[in-house]
Design a protein around this motif. Sequence first.
Motif, PDB file in Angstrom:
ATOM      1  N   LYS B  46       0.901  -1.220   0.017  1.00 47.39           N
ATOM      2  CA  LYS B  46       0.016   0.096  -0.164  1.00 47.39           C
ATOM      3  C   LYS B  46       0.978   1.144   0.054  1.00 47.39           C
ATOM      4  O   LYS B  46       0.651   2.372  -0.530  1.00 47.39           O
ATOM      5  N   ALA B  49       1.965   2.318  -3.144  1.00 43.98           N
ATOM      6  CA  ALA B  49       0.968   2.959  -3.978  1.00 43.98           C
ATOM      7  C   ALA B  49       0.516   4.593  -3.460  1.00 43.98           C
ATOM      8  O   ALA B  49      -0.279   4.828  -4.046  1.00 43.98           O
ATOM      9  N   GLY B  50       0.890   4.661  -2.320  1.00 45.48           N
ATOM     10  CA  GLY B  50       0.633   6.082  -1.582  1.00 45.48           C
ATOM     11  C   GLY B  50      -0.408   6.054  -0.858  1.00 45.48           C
ATOM     12  O   GLY B  50      -1.386   7.137  -0.965  1.00 45.48           O
ATOM     13  N   HIS B  51      -0.888   4.918  -0.445  1.00 43.42           N
ATOM     14  CA  HIS B  51      -2.092   4.927   0.627  1.00 43.42           C
ATOM     15  C   HIS B  51      -1.929   6.087   1.716  1.00 43.42           C
ATOM     16  O   HIS B  51      -1.001   6.034   2.407  1.00 43.42           O
ATOM     17  N   PRO B  52      -2.950   6.952   1.850  1.00 42.20           N
ATOM     18  CA  PRO B  52      -2.675   8.136   2.729  1.00 42.20           C
ATOM     19  C   PRO B  52      -2.935   7.652   4.318  1.00 42.20           C
ATOM     20  O   PRO B  52      -2.713   8.537   4.925  1.00 42.20           O
ATOM     21  N   THR B  73      -0.706   9.289  -5.370  1.00 38.96           N
ATOM     22  CA  THR B  73      -1.254   8.079  -5.750  1.00 38.96           C
ATOM     23  C   THR B  73      -1.502   7.873  -7.316  1.00 38.96           C
ATOM     24  O   THR B  73      -0.936   7.127  -8.007  1.00 38.96           O
ATOM     25  N   ASP B  74      -2.175   8.867  -7.898  1.00 34.68           N
ATOM     26  CA  ASP B  74      -2.721   9.079  -9.321  1.00 34.68           C
ATOM     27  C   ASP B  74      -1.411   9.188 -10.132  1.00 34.68           C
ATOM     28  O   ASP B  74      -1.277   8.524 -11.369  1.00 34.68           O
ATOM     29  N   ALA B  77       0.506   5.796 -10.443  1.00 33.82           N
ATOM     30  CA  ALA B  77      -0.305   4.974 -11.538  1.00 33.82           C
ATOM     31  C   ALA B  77       0.123   5.241 -12.644  1.00 33.82           C
ATOM     32  O   ALA B  77       0.321   4.396 -13.685  1.00 33.82           O
ATOM     33  N   ARG B  78      -0.124   6.568 -13.024  1.00 32.09           N
ATOM     34  CA  ARG B  78       0.180   6.903 -14.630  1.00 32.09           C
ATOM     35  C   ARG B  78       1.462   6.629 -15.229  1.00 32.09           C
ATOM     36  O   ARG B  78       1.694   6.506 -16.140  1.00 32.09           O
ATOM     37  N   PHE B  82       1.592  -0.334 -10.477  1.00 33.91           N
ATOM     38  CA  PHE B  82       0.077  -0.756 -10.470  1.00 33.91           C
ATOM     39  C   PHE B  82       0.202  -1.756  -9.340  1.00 33.91           C
ATOM     40  O   PHE B  82       0.685  -2.575  -8.794  1.00 33.91           O
ATOM     41  N   LEU B  83      -0.869  -1.471  -8.470  1.00 34.19           N
ATOM     42  CA  LEU B  83      -1.231  -2.344  -7.165  1.00 34.19           C
ATOM     43  C   LEU B  83      -2.578  -3.146  -7.454  1.00 34.19           C
ATOM     44  O   LEU B  83      -3.573  -2.582  -7.570  1.00 34.19           O
ATOM     45  N   ALA B  84      -2.355  -4.466  -7.230  1.00 35.68           N
ATOM     46  CA  ALA B  84      -3.935  -5.283  -7.245  1.00 35.68           C
ATOM     47  C   ALA B  84      -4.047  -5.381  -5.795  1.00 35.68           C
ATOM     48  O   ALA B  84      -3.235  -5.812  -5.054  1.00 35.68           O
ATOM     49  N   ALA B 103      -9.467   4.529 -16.718  1.00 29.10           N
ATOM     50  CA  ALA B 103      -8.244   4.291 -16.044  1.00 29.10           C
ATOM     51  C   ALA B 103      -6.967   4.185 -17.463  1.00 29.10           C
ATOM     52  O   ALA B 103      -5.861   4.697 -17.525  1.00 29.10           O
ATOM     53  N   GLU B 106      -6.112   7.551 -19.015  1.00 29.47           N
ATOM     54  CA  GLU B 106      -5.535   8.507 -18.120  1.00 29.47           C
ATOM     55  C   GLU B 106      -3.888   7.882 -18.691  1.00 29.47           C
ATOM     56  O   GLU B 106      -2.808   8.642 -18.439  1.00 29.47           O
TER      57      GLU B 106
END
Lengths: 447, 252
Positions: B46, B49-52, B73-74, B77-78, B82-84, B103, B106
């Motif tokens: 997490k 992915a940059g979870h707050p 986070t976005d 991703a760009r 990728f986090l599943a 998605a 983007e």
Amino acid sequence: MSLAEKKQETMARHPFIAQFIDHSNSRDADGLPQWWSESRTDALQRLVTLDVPGPKDEEWKFLNLKSLYNATYLSEGAAATEADEAFVKERSIPEAKAATLVFSNGRFKPAASNVDGLGEGVRVTSWSELREAGDLDAVRDHVGIADFWEDDLFYNLNGANFEDGAVILVPRETVVEVPIHLLYVSDGSGERFAAHPRNVIVAGENAEVTVIEEYATSVDGEYFHNVVDEISLGANAEVRHVKVQRDSKEAQHVARNIITLESNSNYEATAVNLGAAFSRNDSYARFDGSSIECTLDGLVYIGGTQVSDTHTAIDHALPDSTSYQLQKVIVDDRAHSIFNGKIFVREDAQRIDSNQLNQNLLLSRRARVNTKPQLEIFADDVVCSHGATVGQLQDDQLFYLMTRGMDEERARSLLTYAFAAEVLEDIEVDSLRTRLEGLLMEQTTRN
Amino acid sequence: MLLEVKDLHVRAGDEPILKGVNLEVNAGEVHAIMGPNGSGKSTLAKVLAGHPAYEVTSGSLHFEGDDLSELDTDERARAGLFLAFQYPVEIPGVSNAQFMRQAYNERRKAQGKDELDPLQFDDHIRERMKIVDMDPKFLDRSVNVDFSGGEKKRNEILQMAVLEPTLAVLDETDSGLDIDALRTVAGGINSLSGEDNAVVLVTHYQRILDYVKPDYVHVMTDGQIVKSGDKQLAIDLEEHGYDWVTEEQGAA
């Protein structure tokens, strides 16, 4: 006490009411059929006894209507304008090309309207047109048929003042294939005015019709729409009714919808309220038969300092009927939404299936919601569900969308859109649904 | 190097969870991070992915040379990360097709490529769905709503197939899958991993490693990677359990 004396008293008590008594008295009564004169007088008689409703009244709690009550209004006849042609064109609905009634500042505009080849016996017209043609008796039996709002100020203001509005009469065994579009265009550039449209929609036995009732503003400004809709469904009739209220955000919009339903009929309504500084939308559905289906869905999306209030009452008097209600509300900035959904299931109304859900989404810390689902059940063999939720956008949903590359603004917009879109899904007129979805998308992106 | 994690310390609220994690991942590699519950392996996923909910207190994270602490986070991703999700999130009212197209577009925009319109995207995604053996009926459904556990996991791998990330971090994608679903999901992962990208599998069990062969296996306990090795390490773990590593640590 004479009427004049009573008016003096009302004037002292509330000039808001008195000015509409004046408007009514100055209206042209020439050639008015007796039943109409009488109903106007009845309304006036009641008006002199009424006070303006306020926070002390249960049905008007939470509201501060000073800006409505303290203003003075021109009668709509004195604020007549022609409809802006380009604007009407822009708002036209391709499917309803053959059945569009255009009103400008509350008055019917035949030149901007078009009604063509709707089938034998189908009347899509206006009060003013019927009056001119001396044909008002065609509508007589369908007016004033439910007394639910006998003591309601706004219903009586309309009763004392209405002169125009749509009249849609679909005879028995007749299906109107195209949707009928009622377009109320308002131009708020002149002095503040009040209009009192009265729309009558009648579907005879086995008849079917779709009506789109739209309020739009070509030029923003202060005005007051005070609408009454009377809708009657004969046995086995089907009426789909979409109301789109996009009045000016400086305007006031009050509406009373009375729906009477006979056995096996199906009424499906979607009310979309986006405009007006203050809007109040009330619907009362009376079940005069059994095996009726009635849907009263709604979407409210407001921001700024807008206030929107929806009150509905679904009155199950007889057995074996179904009612659905999904009311979705999005409130941004310092806006305020109120919802009260009453469902009555009378003693003889067995085997009723009634579902009601009110979901509210708050987009800002200062947004405000009051909600009151209200079930009153006097029968013992019924299935009723009701619920209300108030929430914000979910953090886990936002994070999920952002891990897929959408920035926070985009993610918020998509979730807001998704919350509201469910209400629009059931609108069967494609171009209208697409347009409303686009509008919704635009509004969620702007915020 | 695709990913470089250096002496990473992370806490959630007042509680320290990661206590000095080091990890290097290069293109073309498959890494497995294993560990008991509460070891911090999902937190690491997490945080990437940059979870707050998590705060990096010291150490560093670099993705393709860029400091991840500077990317939201976005943006991560760009950029191709990728986090599943272990628990994919339900989004009522947004169709799976609409969600994936947004998605995808983007990512395309970020790559300087043309966006696809709904029709073009429909062709594209139907092709990708074959990789995870998913029925196209899932395109019209709301994202993850009324999906079974296995369908949600397939949907995550479908997103990976659509987005073609440079680095895919799969957080317990194998949990809750029956053997057939596991094979399908693993097959999907295999067909998507290549020389230019890398996969980090976070898992509790060795089971998925029968199908996705890792180049490196790391064992995490109490917020640190305490042992690294090749795929034999996973087999040893399966045999001896996590206590074996903990005890070995204690003895050392």
